[in-house]
Enzyme design. Structure first.
Site, mmCIF file in Angstrom:
data_model
loop_
_atom_site.group_PDB
_atom_site.id
_atom_site.type_symbol
_atom_site.label_atom_id
_atom_site.label_comp_id
_atom_site.label_asym_id
_atom_site.label_seq_id
_atom_site.Cartn_x
_atom_site.Cartn_y
_atom_site.Cartn_z
ATOM 1 N N GLN A 79 0.740 -1.156 -0.107
ATOM 2 C CA GLN A 79 -0.316 0.023 0.471
ATOM 3 C C GLN A 79 0.782 1.403 -0.478
ATOM 4 O O GLN A 79 0.818 2.348 0.734
ATOM 5 C CB GLN A 79 -1.144 0.084 1.326
ATOM 6 C CG GLN A 79 -2.003 -1.204 0.643
ATOM 7 C CD GLN A 79 -2.991 0.050 -0.110
ATOM 8 O OE1 GLN A 79 -3.102 0.867 -0.150
ATOM 9 N NE2 GLN A 79 -4.307 -1.595 -0.212
ATOM 10 N N SER A 80 1.739 1.375 -0.732
ATOM 11 C CA SER A 80 3.204 2.364 -0.616
ATOM 12 C C SER A 80 2.494 3.330 -1.459
ATOM 13 O O SER A 80 2.439 3.569 -2.306
ATOM 14 C CB SER A 80 4.249 1.752 -1.570
ATOM 15 O OG SER A 80 4.767 3.369 -2.485
ATOM 16 N N ASN A 81 2.662 4.663 -0.224
ATOM 17 C CA ASN A 81 2.422 5.943 -0.743
ATOM 18 C C ASN A 81 3.254 6.303 -1.827
ATOM 19 O O ASN A 81 2.970 6.872 -2.604
ATOM 20 C CB ASN A 81 2.417 6.262 0.269
ATOM 21 C CG ASN A 81 1.242 6.699 1.535
ATOM 22 O OD1 ASN A 81 -0.028 6.727 0.999
ATOM 23 N ND2 ASN A 81 1.774 6.392 2.969
ATOM 24 N N CYS A 133 4.861 4.938 -3.874
ATOM 25 C CA CYS A 133 4.770 4.167 -5.322
ATOM 26 C C CYS A 133 3.383 5.502 -6.068
ATOM 27 O O CYS A 133 3.435 4.797 -6.888
ATOM 28 C CB CYS A 133 4.209 2.674 -5.567
ATOM 29 S SG CYS A 133 5.889 1.814 -4.812
#
Length: 331
Positions: free
Chosen positions: A76-78, A80
Site C-alpha cells: 500500500q505504498s504512498n 509508489c
C-alpha cells in the site's frame, strides 16, 4: 544552502500550511501548544511528503533522458502512488515492485493505494515476498526494460537517497521562513521516521540553517539503533551533497516504543491517535506512518517529555488513502 545546483521539477505550489491545533492541545491538558505542518496537502494524487523528494528525483531522471521510472515499496505504498502520479504528469512509464511484508496482505482488488495503482495505469506491477532484495528486483526490471530499448531510472523505496532527501533539506528552509515570519518559537519538531529520507533531510536542513530545533523521529519500521544509524548515514551523504558540515550524530534521535509488532501492523495507540486527530481537529492521519508517529507525540505530551509551555510541531507526511484499508480496525 544552494539548491539550484540540482535538477528539479517544480511540483510544489508554495508552502504547505503550518496550523495550530488548539482543540487537541486542550484535550491533552493544555500544557503544550501543538501545531501541525500539513505536508499531507502537498500536490500530487492524494498528497503526501514524497512529492518534495520526487521534485529532485524525477528532475534527475528527466535530465538523464529517462523514459521509464522504476520504484518499490510495501503493497500500500504512498511513495509508489505519488511516483506513479508524477510519472503520469510527465508522460513517463512507471513500473512498481511491491514487497509483501505481511504474508498474504497483497490484494490487487483492494482499495486504498492498490486501487489507485490500477486507476492511474502503472506500466507494470510485480509483487515479491517480504525481505526480498528490492534493489536487485528493481535492477532486474531495469535490465528487462533496457532490452526493450527503454531508458529506465531507479528510484529507491521512499525516494530515500541523498537526491530525494534534498526535498526535505529544502523543507527546512520553508519551515524556518514560516516560523520566523510568524514569530513562532518552536521547541521541538516531531517527524515519522521510516525509509529515512524525510527525517535525514529535515535534520540536515535545520542543521544547515543553524536552527537549533530538536527533531524527534518516531519509528514506523525499525528498532531504535538501526533506524538512527540509517538516518545519520543518509544525513552525512546529504551534508556532503549540500557542501555543509557533517551532521553530528547526536542530532539524530529516534523512538521505537510506538512501532508495535512492526511496519503497517496496527496498534491501539495508533488507533487512539487517528481518532483524536480526526475528532478534535478534523485531520486525517494514515495508520502506517503519521498515525504511529502521532501516538508517540501524544505519549510524550502526557508523560511530560515536553516542558510546560512548549510549542511542538508535528510533521504530517500524508498517506490517508490507507485509512480505507484499515476501516474495520479503526471504527
Amino acid at each position: 544552502m544552494n539548491f539550484t545546483n540540482f535538477p528539479r521539477r517544480r511540483y510544489l505550489d508554495g508552502a504547505t500550511p503550518l496550523e495550530p491545533m488548539p482543540r487537541l492541545s486542550k484535550a491533552l491538558g493544555g500544557k503544550v501548544d501543538l501545531w501541525i505542518k500539513r505536508d499531507d496537502l502537498l500536490p500530487g494524487a492524494a498528497g503526501g511528503n514524497k512529492t518534495r523528494k520526487l521534485e529532485f528525483l524525477i528532475g534527475e531522471a528527466v535530465e538523464q533522458g529517462a523514459n521509464s521510472l522504476i520504484t518499490c515499496g510495501a503493497v500500500q505504498s504512498n511513495h509508489c502512488r505519488l511516483t506513479l502520479a508524477w510519472a503520469c504528469k510527465e508522460g513517463i512509464d512507471c513500473h512498481l515492485i511491491l514487497e509483501e511484508r505481511v504474508p498474504g496482505s497483497y490484494d490487487p482488488k483492494a482499495g486504498g493505494n492498490n486501487f489507485l495503482f490500477q486507476l492511474m495505469g502503472a506500466a507494470s506491477i510485480r509483487v515479491v515476498p517480504g525481505g526480498s532484495d528490492m534493489l536487485a528486483e528493481m535492477q532486474k526490471t531495469a535490465e528487462e526494460l533496457k532490452q526493450k530499448g527503454k531508458r529506465p531510472y531507479i528510484i529507491p523505496g521512499g525516494g530515500s537517497n541523498a537526491t530525494g532527501a534534498l526535498g526535505y533539506a529544502l523543507f527546512a528552509e520553508e519551515f524556518m521562513g514560516q516560523i520566523n515570519e510568524g514569530s513562532l518559537k518552536v521547541d521541538s519538531l516531531v517527524v515519522p521516521s521510516g525509509s529515512a529520507g524525510t527525517h535525514s533531510g529535515v535534520v540536515a536542513g535545520l542543521f544547515g540553517n543553524n536552527a537549533g530545533i530538536p527533531v524527534i523521529g518516531m519509528n514506523v519500521s525499525r528498532k531504535k539503533d538501526a533506524q538512527e544509524t540509517l538516518v545519520h548515514n543518509l544525513a552525512l551523504k546529504l551534508s556532503e551533497k549540500l557542501s555543509i558540515a557533517a551532521v553530528p550524530r547526536e542530532l539524530v534521535v529516534c523512538h521505537d516504543e510506538y512501532l508495535g509488532d512492526g511496519y503497517s501492523r496496527p496498534t491501539q495507540s495508533m488507533k487512539e491517535a487517528v481518532l483524536l486527530f480526526a475528532r478534535q481537529e478534523g485531520i486525517l492521519l494514515d495508520p502506517v506512518y503519521s498515525g504511529k508517529a502521532a501516538a508517540g507525540l501524544l505519549d510524550f505530551v502526557r508523560k511530560g517529555a515536553f516542558a510546560e509551555g512548549s510549542t511542538v510541531v508535528f510533521l504530517h507526511t500524508g498517506g490517508d488513502t490507507a485509512l480505507f484499508v484499515y476501516q474495520d480496525y479503526l471504527v
